[in-house]
Design a protein around this motif. Structure first.
Motif, PDB file in Angstrom:
ATOM      1  N   MET A   1       0.712  -1.189  -0.088  1.00 27.22           N
ATOM      2  CA  MET A   1      -0.099  -0.034   0.020  1.00 27.22           C
ATOM      3  C   MET A   1       0.811   1.293  -0.011  1.00 27.22           C
ATOM      4  SD  MET A   1      -2.807   1.233   2.844  1.00 27.22           S
ATOM      5  CE  MET A   1      -3.441  -0.274   2.951  1.00 27.22           C
ATOM      6  N   LYS A   2       0.660   2.211  -0.893  1.00 33.06           N
ATOM      7  CA  LYS A   2       1.379   3.405  -0.924  1.00 33.06           C
ATOM      8  C   LYS A   2       0.569   4.649  -0.447  1.00 33.06           C
ATOM      9  CE  LYS A   2       2.371   3.296  -5.517  1.00 33.06           C
ATOM     10  NZ  LYS A   2       3.066   3.404  -6.750  1.00 33.06           N
ATOM     11  N   ILE A   3       1.187   5.468   0.533  1.00 33.19           N
ATOM     12  CA  ILE A   3       0.260   6.498   1.039  1.00 33.19           C
ATOM     13  C   ILE A   3       1.332   7.709   0.584  1.00 33.19           C
ATOM     14  CG2 ILE A   3      -0.016   7.593   3.272  1.00 33.19           C
ATOM     15  CD1 ILE A   3      -0.429   4.783   4.471  1.00 33.19           C
ATOM     16  N   ALA A   4       0.490   8.685   0.332  1.00 34.30           N
ATOM     17  CA  ALA A   4       1.248   9.961   0.190  1.00 34.30           C
ATOM     18  C   ALA A   4       0.803  10.827   1.304  1.00 34.30           C
ATOM     19  CB  ALA A   4       0.577  10.771  -1.022  1.00 34.30           C
ATOM     20  N   PHE A   5       1.940  11.424   2.116  1.00 34.01           N
ATOM     21  CA  PHE A   5       1.387  12.044   3.203  1.00 34.01           C
ATOM     22  C   PHE A   5       1.585  13.441   2.995  1.00 34.01           C
ATOM     23  CE2 PHE A   5       2.146  13.900   7.430  1.00 34.01           C
ATOM     24  CZ  PHE A   5       1.311  13.026   8.307  1.00 34.01           C
ATOM     25  N   LEU A   6       0.658  14.362   2.915  1.00 34.42           N
ATOM     26  CA  LEU A   6       0.664  15.731   2.661  1.00 34.42           C
ATOM     27  C   LEU A   6       0.737  16.687   4.111  1.00 34.42           C
ATOM     28  CD1 LEU A   6      -1.726  16.545  -0.398  1.00 34.42           C
ATOM     29  CD2 LEU A   6       0.564  15.322  -0.269  1.00 34.42           C
ATOM     30  N   ASN A   7       1.809  17.408   4.129  1.00 34.49           N
ATOM     31  CA  ASN A   7       2.347  18.149   5.268  1.00 34.49           C
ATOM     32  C   ASN A   7       2.371  19.568   5.062  1.00 34.49           C
ATOM     33  OD1 ASN A   7       2.420  17.736   8.380  1.00 34.49           O
ATOM     34  ND2 ASN A   7       4.575  18.275   7.791  1.00 34.49           N
ATOM     35  N   HIS A  18       4.002  19.337  15.737  1.00 30.08           N
ATOM     36  CA  HIS A  18       5.146  18.613  15.070  1.00 30.08           C
ATOM     37  C   HIS A  18       5.503  17.298  15.656  1.00 30.08           C
ATOM     38  CE1 HIS A  18       6.073  22.801  13.386  1.00 30.08           C
ATOM     39  NE2 HIS A  18       6.307  21.996  12.378  1.00 30.08           N
ATOM     40  N   LYS A  19       5.254  17.318  16.922  1.00 29.85           N
ATOM     41  CA  LYS A  19       5.634  16.073  17.784  1.00 29.85           C
ATOM     42  C   LYS A  19       4.516  14.996  17.151  1.00 29.85           C
ATOM     43  CE  LYS A  19       7.777  17.493  22.101  1.00 29.85           C
ATOM     44  NZ  LYS A  19       7.456  17.708  23.691  1.00 29.85           N
ATOM     45  N   LEU A  20       3.192  15.376  17.023  1.00 30.19           N
ATOM     46  CA  LEU A  20       2.187  14.638  16.692  1.00 30.19           C
ATOM     47  C   LEU A  20       2.560  14.070  15.186  1.00 30.19           C
ATOM     48  CD1 LEU A  20      -0.611  12.924  17.280  1.00 30.19           C
ATOM     49  CD2 LEU A  20      -1.596  14.968  16.750  1.00 30.19           C
ATOM     50  N   THR A  21       2.720  14.980  14.404  1.00 33.99           N
ATOM     51  CA  THR A  21       3.189  14.567  13.184  1.00 33.99           C
ATOM     52  C   THR A  21       4.220  13.687  13.160  1.00 33.99           C
ATOM     53  OG1 THR A  21       2.663  16.816  12.425  1.00 33.99           O
ATOM     54  CG2 THR A  21       3.887  15.405  10.805  1.00 33.99           C
ATOM     55  N   ASN A  22       5.250  13.842  13.830  1.00 34.15           N
ATOM     56  CA  ASN A  22       6.264  12.682  13.943  1.00 34.15           C
ATOM     57  C   ASN A  22       5.919  11.455  14.177  1.00 34.15           C
ATOM     58  OD1 ASN A  22       9.500  13.552  13.591  1.00 34.15           O
ATOM     59  ND2 ASN A  22       8.253  15.698  14.256  1.00 34.15           N
ATOM     60  N   ALA A  27       4.347   5.767  12.726  1.00 34.43           N
ATOM     61  CA  ALA A  27       3.400   4.674  12.820  1.00 34.43           C
ATOM     62  C   ALA A  27       2.984   4.170  11.341  1.00 34.43           C
ATOM     63  CB  ALA A  27       1.917   5.249  13.581  1.00 34.43           C
ATOM     64  N   LEU A  28       2.909   5.113  10.356  1.00 29.82           N
ATOM     65  CA  LEU A  28       2.689   4.595   9.159  1.00 29.82           C
ATOM     66  C   LEU A  28       3.953   3.981   8.428  1.00 29.82           C
ATOM     67  CD1 LEU A  28       0.440   7.565   7.718  1.00 29.82           C
ATOM     68  CD2 LEU A  28      -0.280   5.588   8.718  1.00 29.82           C
ATOM     69  N   THR A  29       4.890   4.413   8.466  1.00 30.69           N
ATOM     70  CA  THR A  29       6.176   3.706   8.177  1.00 30.69           C
ATOM     71  C   THR A  29       6.335   2.467   8.408  1.00 30.69           C
ATOM     72  OG1 THR A  29       7.666   4.930   9.391  1.00 30.69           O
ATOM     73  CG2 THR A  29       7.246   5.950   7.378  1.00 30.69           C
ATOM     74  N   GLU A  30       5.876   1.999   9.682  1.00 38.91           N
ATOM     75  CA  GLU A  30       6.072   0.514  10.241  1.00 38.91           C
ATOM     76  C   GLU A  30       5.641  -0.482   9.194  1.00 38.91           C
ATOM     77  OE1 GLU A  30       4.781   0.030  14.011  1.00 38.91           O
ATOM     78  OE2 GLU A  30       6.224   1.518  14.938  1.00 38.91           O
ATOM     79  N   ILE A 385      -2.834   2.107  12.010  1.00 38.30           N
ATOM     80  CA  ILE A 385      -2.606   0.825  10.767  1.00 38.30           C
ATOM     81  C   ILE A 385      -3.916   0.212  10.503  1.00 38.30           C
ATOM     82  CG2 ILE A 385      -1.611  -1.417  10.608  1.00 38.30           C
ATOM     83  CD1 ILE A 385       0.683  -0.282  12.154  1.00 38.30           C
ATOM     84  N   GLN A 386      -4.839   0.113  11.337  1.00 36.32           N
ATOM     85  CA  GLN A 386      -6.273  -0.408  11.316  1.00 36.32           C
ATOM     86  C   GLN A 386      -6.857   0.392  10.252  1.00 36.32           C
ATOM     87  OE1 GLN A 386      -7.943  -1.355  15.059  1.00 36.32           O
ATOM     88  NE2 GLN A 386      -6.199  -2.604  15.680  1.00 36.32           N
ATOM     89  N   LEU A 387      -6.859   1.827  10.633  1.00 35.80           N
ATOM     90  CA  LEU A 387      -7.479   2.866   9.877  1.00 35.80           C
ATOM     91  C   LEU A 387      -7.066   2.584   8.115  1.00 35.80           C
ATOM     92  CD1 LEU A 387      -9.334   5.146   9.396  1.00 35.80           C
ATOM     93  CD2 LEU A 387      -7.718   6.654  10.049  1.00 35.80           C
TER      94      LEU A 387
END
Length: 396
Positions: A1-7, A18-22, A27-30, A385-387
């Motif tokens: 699955m490929k995810i584009a993360f726009l920030n 920024h802490k939450l974004t990190n 989580a997603l890159t795992e 991950i479930q989402l």
């Protein structure tokens, strides 16, 4: 699955956003192939990128991001648009669409409103499911900030901006498949704006500290945050100038430690400097949690999850907070925190903890138990991950 993360901004600072974004990126890159696109900021070197990304791009590299951001915010006052898109006027939307078409993502994650504003401008050829991570209900936050203003002009300007942001939030929510809220209250508020998305609540995560307080040490008050935003400055000064003198009546003198980005900008406005320590722009706030502190949260603007509340709980610090400061944390007044919404109440609750060591210990331990049960990183990461697996099944 490929995810584009726009920030919106390069997430290499230490405020809550920024802490939450990190955390989310980690989580997603795992589990997934994540392509991070930052709209603007200083380009990071390979040694500064701490994520296992499939690709990374900063669209606009700026030398004086902060100054240009402030200028565009002023220009937005004379526009029908919110200051949010005005911060990114240099962004080439055609190039952004080309980048996304090249990635061909299964899911597009837009992180906070400063990224989500681009949704109406994305190519119709993109068939990815879209997830909006709402760090809070922005329009509510601005309305509550407006009510705290003493200047009638600033209050009017802030209310106008709140109306613009409400319009933008509605437009964004109409275009997404899922909306992640950090608190159930924010999920309800956003659903009142637009019912279309599937709403889910995923709180921030935290690492549980093994730190044990030395209660023989002198007690101090600890305030941690970023003071670049004016409402945060006002909250800190309310605490230092209005609450602290009531705590320090008589012979007792308790020190308030103010820690975080741009804390030095508060110095000139603090009346009782002999009782306040300023620790500005520190490399990390973590060492400051390791002390015999009462953690104070004078937040008066509504909406969103305050990450510093969770961090204090993870260290087992006793917390005195306004009602707004504990939203989403599951902390309960008189059990795992003390709540106070007026100057007199805040001073009273602090004094109660100072004079009752057993209560300090109980409040801190209960707060830490809550952090352990519901906010550890592994639990929160699994929710993201479930989402992603759920979102990929949405028909486009």
């Amino acid at each position: 699955m490929k995810i584009a993360f726009l920030n919106g901004d390069v997430p290499n600072l230490y405020d809550g956003y920024h802490k939450l974004t990190n955390e989310i990126i980690h989580a997603l890159t795992e589990k997934f192939s994540v392509h991070l696109i930052n709209f603007k900021g200083q380009k990071l070197t390979e040694s500064e990128i701490h994520w296992n990304l499939s690709s990374y791009k900063t669209m606009v590299e700026e030398e004086e991001v902060y100054i240009k951001k402030r200028m565009n915010q002023l220009r937005s006052l004379f526009s029908k648009d919110s200051m949010v898109p005005w911060q990114f006027k240099a962004l080439d939307l055609n190039m952004l669409n080309q980048q996304l078409m090249q990635i061909a993502p299964d899911i597009i994650v837009v992180n906070q409103l400063r990224a989500a504003w681009v949704l109406p401008h994305l190519s119709s050829k993109l068939t990815a499911s879209i997830i909006y991570i709402a760090h809070n209900c922005e329009s509510l936050s601005y309305r509550s900030v407006a009510e705290l203003q003493t200047s009638s002009l600033v209050k009017k300007i802030t209310k106008v901006e709140a109306a613009k942001i409400l319009k933008l939030e509605k437009e964004v929510l109409k275009r997404v498949d899922y909306c992640v809220a950090l608190t159930s209250d924010d999920a309800r508020r956003l659903k009142e704006i637009e019912v279309k998305p599937n709403y889910t609540v995923i709180p921030p995560g935290t690492k549980i500290s093994e730190f044990k307080r030395d209660e023989e040490k002198e007690i101090s008050l600890l305030l941690v945050g970023s003071y670049k935003w004016n409402p945060k400055k006002k909250n800190a000064l309310w605490l230092a100038n209005e609450v602290l003198p009531l705590v320090n009546q008589g012979s007792r003198k308790v020190t308030l430690k103010i820690v975080g980005a741009a804390a030095n900008e508060l110095t000139e406005s603090i009346k009782y400097k002999e009782c306040v320590e300023i620790h500005s722009d520190v490399p990390s706030t973590a060492p400051y949690f390791k002390g015999n502190h009462i953690f104070v949260i004078p937040e008066r603007q509504e909406g969103g999850f305050k990450l510093k509340t969770l961090e204090a709980a993870s260290y087992g610090l006793p917390i005195v907070s306004t009602s707004s400061g504990i939203e989403g944390s599951n902390l309960v007044n008189e059990e795992s925190c003390l709540i106070a919404d007026t100057i007199e109440e805040f001073a009273h609750q602090i004094n109660k903890l100072i004079s009752q060591p057993d209560l300090r210990r109980k409040i801190g331990e209960k707060a830490k138990e809550e952090a352990i049960q519901n906010f550890q990183y592994n639990y929160v990461n699994d929710l993201y991950i479930q989402l992603m697996y759920k979102a990929i099944k949405i028909p486009n």
